[in-house]
Design a protein around this motif. Structure first.
Motif, PDB file in Angstrom:
ATOM      1  N   ASP A 195       0.832  -1.205   0.000  1.00 49.75           N
ATOM      2  CA  ASP A 195       0.000   0.000   0.000  1.00 49.75           C
ATOM      3  C   ASP A 195       0.865   1.254   0.000  1.00 49.75           C
ATOM      4  O   ASP A 195       0.565   2.227  -0.712  1.00 49.75           O
ATOM      5  CB  ASP A 195      -0.922   0.003   1.225  1.00 49.75           C
ATOM      6  CG  ASP A 195      -1.983  -1.091   1.160  1.00 49.75           C
ATOM      7  OD1 ASP A 195      -2.401  -1.446   0.044  1.00 49.75           O
ATOM      8  OD2 ASP A 195      -2.379  -1.594   2.236  1.00 49.75           O
ATOM      9  N   ARG A 196       1.940   1.238   0.797  1.00 49.12           N
ATOM     10  CA  ARG A 196       2.826   2.412   0.831  1.00 49.12           C
ATOM     11  C   ARG A 196       3.491   2.631  -0.523  1.00 49.12           C
ATOM     12  O   ARG A 196       3.654   3.773  -0.969  1.00 49.12           O
ATOM     13  CB  ARG A 196       3.891   2.239   1.924  1.00 49.12           C
ATOM     14  CG  ARG A 196       3.310   2.174   3.339  1.00 49.12           C
ATOM     15  CD  ARG A 196       4.349   2.512   4.395  1.00 49.12           C
ATOM     16  NE  ARG A 196       5.508   1.641   4.329  1.00 49.12           N
ATOM     17  CZ  ARG A 196       5.593   0.459   4.942  1.00 49.12           C
ATOM     18  NH1 ARG A 196       4.558   0.017   5.668  1.00 49.12           N
ATOM     19  NH2 ARG A 196       6.674  -0.275   4.855  1.00 49.12           N
ATOM     20  N   LEU A 197       3.865   1.547  -1.188  1.00 46.21           N
ATOM     21  CA  LEU A 197       4.495   1.668  -2.502  1.00 46.21           C
ATOM     22  C   LEU A 197       3.522   2.261  -3.515  1.00 46.21           C
ATOM     23  O   LEU A 197       3.894   3.121  -4.323  1.00 46.21           O
ATOM     24  CB  LEU A 197       4.971   0.287  -2.972  1.00 46.21           C
ATOM     25  CG  LEU A 197       5.626   0.227  -4.361  1.00 46.21           C
ATOM     26  CD1 LEU A 197       6.860   1.115  -4.428  1.00 46.21           C
ATOM     27  CD2 LEU A 197       5.994  -1.219  -4.710  1.00 46.21           C
ATOM     28  N   ALA A 198       2.264   1.821  -3.464  1.00 42.20           N
ATOM     29  CA  ALA A 198       1.266   2.332  -4.401  1.00 42.20           C
ATOM     30  C   ALA A 198       1.050   3.828  -4.217  1.00 42.20           C
ATOM     31  O   ALA A 198       0.791   4.558  -5.192  1.00 42.20           O
ATOM     32  CB  ALA A 198      -0.047   1.573  -4.208  1.00 42.20           C
ATOM     33  N   GLU A 199       1.185   4.299  -2.991  1.00 43.08           N
ATOM     34  CA  GLU A 199       0.995   5.727  -2.703  1.00 43.08           C
ATOM     35  C   GLU A 199       2.135   6.585  -3.246  1.00 43.08           C
ATOM     36  O   GLU A 199       1.999   7.814  -3.327  1.00 43.08           O
ATOM     37  CB  GLU A 199       0.872   5.931  -1.188  1.00 43.08           C
ATOM     38  CG  GLU A 199      -0.384   5.309  -0.577  1.00 43.08           C
ATOM     39  CD  GLU A 199      -0.351   5.300   0.940  1.00 43.08           C
ATOM     40  OE1 GLU A 199       0.683   5.758   1.505  1.00 43.08           O
ATOM     41  OE2 GLU A 199      -1.324   4.826   1.559  1.00 43.08           O
ATOM     42  N   MET A 200       3.245   5.942  -3.640  1.00 49.05           N
ATOM     43  CA  MET A 200       4.426   6.683  -4.092  1.00 49.05           C
ATOM     44  C   MET A 200       4.389   7.012  -5.575  1.00 49.05           C
ATOM     45  O   MET A 200       5.301   7.662  -6.094  1.00 49.05           O
ATOM     46  CB  MET A 200       5.697   5.886  -3.767  1.00 49.05           C
ATOM     47  CG  MET A 200       5.977   5.771  -2.273  1.00 49.05           C
ATOM     48  SD  MET A 200       7.272   4.553  -1.881  1.00 49.05           S
ATOM     49  CE  MET A 200       8.692   5.260  -2.718  1.00 49.05           C
ATOM     50  N   GLY A 201       3.377   6.556  -6.298  1.00 45.25           N
ATOM     51  CA  GLY A 201       3.287   6.898  -7.700  1.00 45.25           C
ATOM     52  C   GLY A 201       3.151   5.695  -8.597  1.00 45.25           C
ATOM     53  O   GLY A 201       2.860   4.583  -8.154  1.00 45.25           O
ATOM     54  N   GLU A 202       3.376   5.930  -9.894  1.00 42.15           N
ATOM     55  CA  GLU A 202       3.146   4.886 -10.894  1.00 42.15           C
ATOM     56  C   GLU A 202       4.398   4.511 -11.686  1.00 42.15           C
ATOM     57  O   GLU A 202       4.332   3.718 -12.612  1.00 42.15           O
ATOM     58  CB  GLU A 202       2.069   5.357 -11.892  1.00 42.15           C
ATOM     59  CG  GLU A 202       0.717   5.639 -11.256  1.00 42.15           C
ATOM     60  CD  GLU A 202       0.063   4.377 -10.724  1.00 42.15           C
ATOM     61  OE1 GLU A 202       0.357   3.295 -11.273  1.00 42.15           O
ATOM     62  OE2 GLU A 202      -0.731   4.486  -9.772  1.00 42.15           O
ATOM     63  N   GLY A 203       5.554   5.074 -11.361  1.00 42.23           N
ATOM     64  CA  GLY A 203       6.763   4.821 -12.134  1.00 42.23           C
ATOM     65  C   GLY A 203       7.314   3.423 -11.919  1.00 42.23           C
ATOM     66  O   GLY A 203       6.824   2.659 -11.072  1.00 42.23           O
ATOM     67  N   PRO A 204       8.341   3.049 -12.683  1.00 44.93           N
ATOM     68  CA  PRO A 204       8.961   1.724 -12.542  1.00 44.93           C
ATOM     69  C   PRO A 204       9.522   1.523 -11.140  1.00 44.93           C
ATOM     70  O   PRO A 204       9.955   2.483 -10.483  1.00 44.93           O
ATOM     71  CB  PRO A 204      10.066   1.723 -13.589  1.00 44.93           C
ATOM     72  CG  PRO A 204      10.355   3.168 -13.850  1.00 44.93           C
ATOM     73  CD  PRO A 204       9.042   3.868 -13.687  1.00 44.93           C
ATOM     74  N   VAL A 205       9.511   0.268 -10.687  1.00 38.71           N
ATOM     75  CA  VAL A 205       9.946  -0.062  -9.330  1.00 38.71           C
ATOM     76  C   VAL A 205      11.273  -0.814  -9.388  1.00 38.71           C
ATOM     77  O   VAL A 205      11.375  -1.875 -10.020  1.00 38.71           O
ATOM     78  CB  VAL A 205       8.893  -0.914  -8.601  1.00 38.71           C
ATOM     79  CG1 VAL A 205       9.397  -1.314  -7.213  1.00 38.71           C
ATOM     80  CG2 VAL A 205       7.582  -0.149  -8.490  1.00 38.71           C
ATOM     81  N   LEU A 228      19.256   9.073 -11.402  1.00 40.43           N
ATOM     82  CA  LEU A 228      18.303   8.761 -12.458  1.00 40.43           C
ATOM     83  C   LEU A 228      17.465   9.989 -12.786  1.00 40.43           C
ATOM     84  O   LEU A 228      17.222  10.849 -11.937  1.00 40.43           O
ATOM     85  CB  LEU A 228      17.393   7.604 -12.041  1.00 40.43           C
ATOM     86  CG  LEU A 228      18.052   6.260 -11.702  1.00 40.43           C
ATOM     87  CD1 LEU A 228      16.973   5.202 -11.488  1.00 40.43           C
ATOM     88  CD2 LEU A 228      19.007   5.820 -12.791  1.00 40.43           C
ATOM     89  N   ASP A 229      16.999  10.062 -14.019  1.00 42.51           N
ATOM     90  CA  ASP A 229      16.164  11.173 -14.466  1.00 42.51           C
ATOM     91  C   ASP A 229      14.879  11.192 -13.624  1.00 42.51           C
ATOM     92  O   ASP A 229      14.091  10.242 -13.673  1.00 42.51           O
ATOM     93  CB  ASP A 229      15.823  10.980 -15.944  1.00 42.51           C
ATOM     94  CG  ASP A 229      15.036  12.152 -16.518  1.00 42.51           C
ATOM     95  OD1 ASP A 229      14.583  13.008 -15.736  1.00 42.51           O
ATOM     96  OD2 ASP A 229      14.850  12.183 -17.751  1.00 42.51           O
ATOM     97  N   PRO A 230      14.638  12.258 -12.853  1.00 42.47           N
ATOM     98  CA  PRO A 230      13.439  12.308 -11.995  1.00 42.47           C
ATOM     99  C   PRO A 230      12.141  12.189 -12.774  1.00 42.47           C
ATOM    100  O   PRO A 230      11.129  11.720 -12.233  1.00 42.47           O
ATOM    101  CB  PRO A 230      13.553  13.673 -11.317  1.00 42.47           C
ATOM    102  CG  PRO A 230      14.993  14.058 -11.423  1.00 42.47           C
ATOM    103  CD  PRO A 230      15.475  13.458 -12.708  1.00 42.47           C
ATOM    104  N   SER A 231      12.147  12.611 -14.047  1.00 43.20           N
ATOM    105  CA  SER A 231      10.916  12.559 -14.842  1.00 43.20           C
ATOM    106  C   SER A 231      10.451  11.138 -15.089  1.00 43.20           C
ATOM    107  O   SER A 231       9.291  10.908 -15.444  1.00 43.20           O
ATOM    108  CB  SER A 231      11.120  13.284 -16.178  1.00 43.20           C
ATOM    109  OG  SER A 231      12.056  12.580 -16.994  1.00 43.20           O
ATOM    110  N   ARG A 232      11.340  10.172 -14.899  1.00 36.98           N
ATOM    111  CA  ARG A 232      10.968   8.768 -15.074  1.00 36.98           C
ATOM    112  C   ARG A 232      10.009   8.315 -13.980  1.00 36.98           C
ATOM    113  O   ARG A 232       9.226   7.391 -14.173  1.00 36.98           O
ATOM    114  CB  ARG A 232      12.238   7.897 -15.061  1.00 36.98           C
ATOM    115  CG  ARG A 232      11.995   6.424 -15.373  1.00 36.98           C
ATOM    116  CD  ARG A 232      13.276   5.628 -15.194  1.00 36.98           C
ATOM    117  NE  ARG A 232      14.269   5.984 -16.188  1.00 36.98           N
ATOM    118  CZ  ARG A 232      14.332   5.439 -17.397  1.00 36.98           C
ATOM    119  NH1 ARG A 232      13.444   4.536 -17.762  1.00 36.98           N
ATOM    120  NH2 ARG A 232      15.263   5.817 -18.241  1.00 36.98           N
TER     121      ARG A 232
END
Length: 372
Positions: A195-205, A228-232
């Motif tokens: 759940d905590r990971l899902a709250e952090m966004g949708e980018g690659p893990v 790493l490029d933050p936009s990722r």
């Protein structure tokens, strides 16, 4: 298969470490093969206790331990009670793991006048660069273990070479890789960290698994991730616990990564961890083998690993099944992570490679040690 034998597997404690898990998995496999197996520990508490098969008899001395370590008085008490255990049980063969435990078991076997075959296993290269009395004691214990062992098991060829340099006869050193644990997820309930990971966004893990200790070099991983490029929108999850947790959390905050890095703690369900990842990264400075690399292969996750001595290069076949980068080089690690996230990968090839480490295959290697 050889005839049924009375086997003892010894590990000091059942804390959440790789060597401890391997010991349990092999004990389970040998019991499945029809042997009478006892798992003998000095302290039976810890996450790996949950993995012990019902066919394996667990015997614990219930000595107090802190992070798997025992004080001097309890160590002496443990050796004495180990001698009594060996005299009472009269096993046909004893398998042990971790350097100091191997040495203490060798001493106990000698003092118990046991005729059991003895197979100490080594999961890390020797890091002892000491002088004076400590050097004398370490060398003495190595000589005792080498003399008493039937065969010394190294978990990689590099560890085997290290053992020869430490005084073990090459003909009495055998390399047997660590087995792959069951890939099945142990719980179907959603974990809090998910759940905590899902709250952090949708980018690659990006994930890593390992104790939060210096040799795993999570600082280099955090620095590489910061490049790493933050936009990722990438997210980093560190599965594991250890003495450096607070220090690493503070370092992540100093790099401005607090919203993108999750310290998930120790999770005794590797399949759930790997299912969350798009890329697995190992940043260790040294590795005896690298169980997590095999687990990542089985999960079909692309891998970036340091070329740490000794296991990663052997497991990844010189980079065929994952990218190898220099140790402690955040720039190279960041570049490799970026390339891996952008590239396409042959997932089935990764999974096929992992089958070379199936527990039934590794069990055959252990079985051969018992053959007359």
């Amino acid at each position: 298969m050889t005839k049924s034998r009375r086997l003892v597997f010894h590990i000091p404690a059942l804390i959440g470490g790789g060597a401890e898990r391997v010991c349990v998995l092999i004990a389970n496999e040998m019991a499945r093969r029809g042997h009478e197996v006892t798992l003998f520990v000095w302290n039976g508490q810890g996450p790996n206790r949950e993995l012990v098969d019902g066919r394996v008899r667990l015997v614990s001395l219930d000595l107090a331990a802190e992070h798997g370590r025992f004080g001097k008085i309890l160590t002496l008490k443990g050796v004495f009670r180990t001698i009594l255990f060996l005299r009472r049980e009269q096993p046909d063969a004893v398998f042990s793991a971790l350097d100091f435990a191997n040495a203490l078991m060798a001493v106990a076997l000698l003092l118990a006048r046991s005729r059991a075959l003895f197979f100490p296993s080594y999961h890390a290269a020797s890091q002892m660069k000491v002088g004076g009395l400590a050097y004398t004691v370490v060398n003495l214990l190595d000589r005792v273990t080498a003399r008493r062992s039937t065969k010394a098991i190294s978990v990689s060829n590099g560890i085997g070479q290290d053992l020869v340099q430490r005084g073990f006869e090459g003909s009495r050193v055998v390399t047997i890789y660590n087995p792959l644990p069951s890939p099945a997820r142990r719980s179907h309930e959603r974990y809090a960290w998910e759940d905590r990971l899902a709250e952090m966004g949708e980018g690659p893990v990006i994930i890593t698994l390992g104790r939060l200790v210096a040799v795993k070099d999570h600082r280099t991983l955090l620095e590489a991730f910061s490049r790493l490029d933050p936009s990722r929108g990438a997210r980093l999850v560190l599965f594991g616990d250890g003495p450096l947790r607070t220090e690493l959390q503070d370092y992540a905050q100093s790099l401005g990564l607090s919203e993108r890095v999750l310290f998930a703690g120790y999770v005794n369900d590797p399949a759930a961890c790997y299912a969350a990842g798009d890329l697995f990264v190992l940043s260790s400075r040294t590795e005896g083998f690298g169980n997590v690399l095999v687990e990542a292969l089985a999960a079909g996750i692309p891998i970036v690993s340091t070329d740490a001595p000794h296991g990663p290069r052997e497991i990844l076949k010189d980079g065929t099944f994952g990218t190898l980068v220099p140790v402690a080089d955040p720039g190279a690690l960041a570049q490799a992570m970026t390339s891996a996230l952008d590239a396409s990968h042959d997932i089935e090839a990764l999974k096929r490679r992992s089958r070379d480490f199936d527990v039934t295959t590794i069990g055959e290697d252990y079985e051969r040690l018992l053959a007359p």
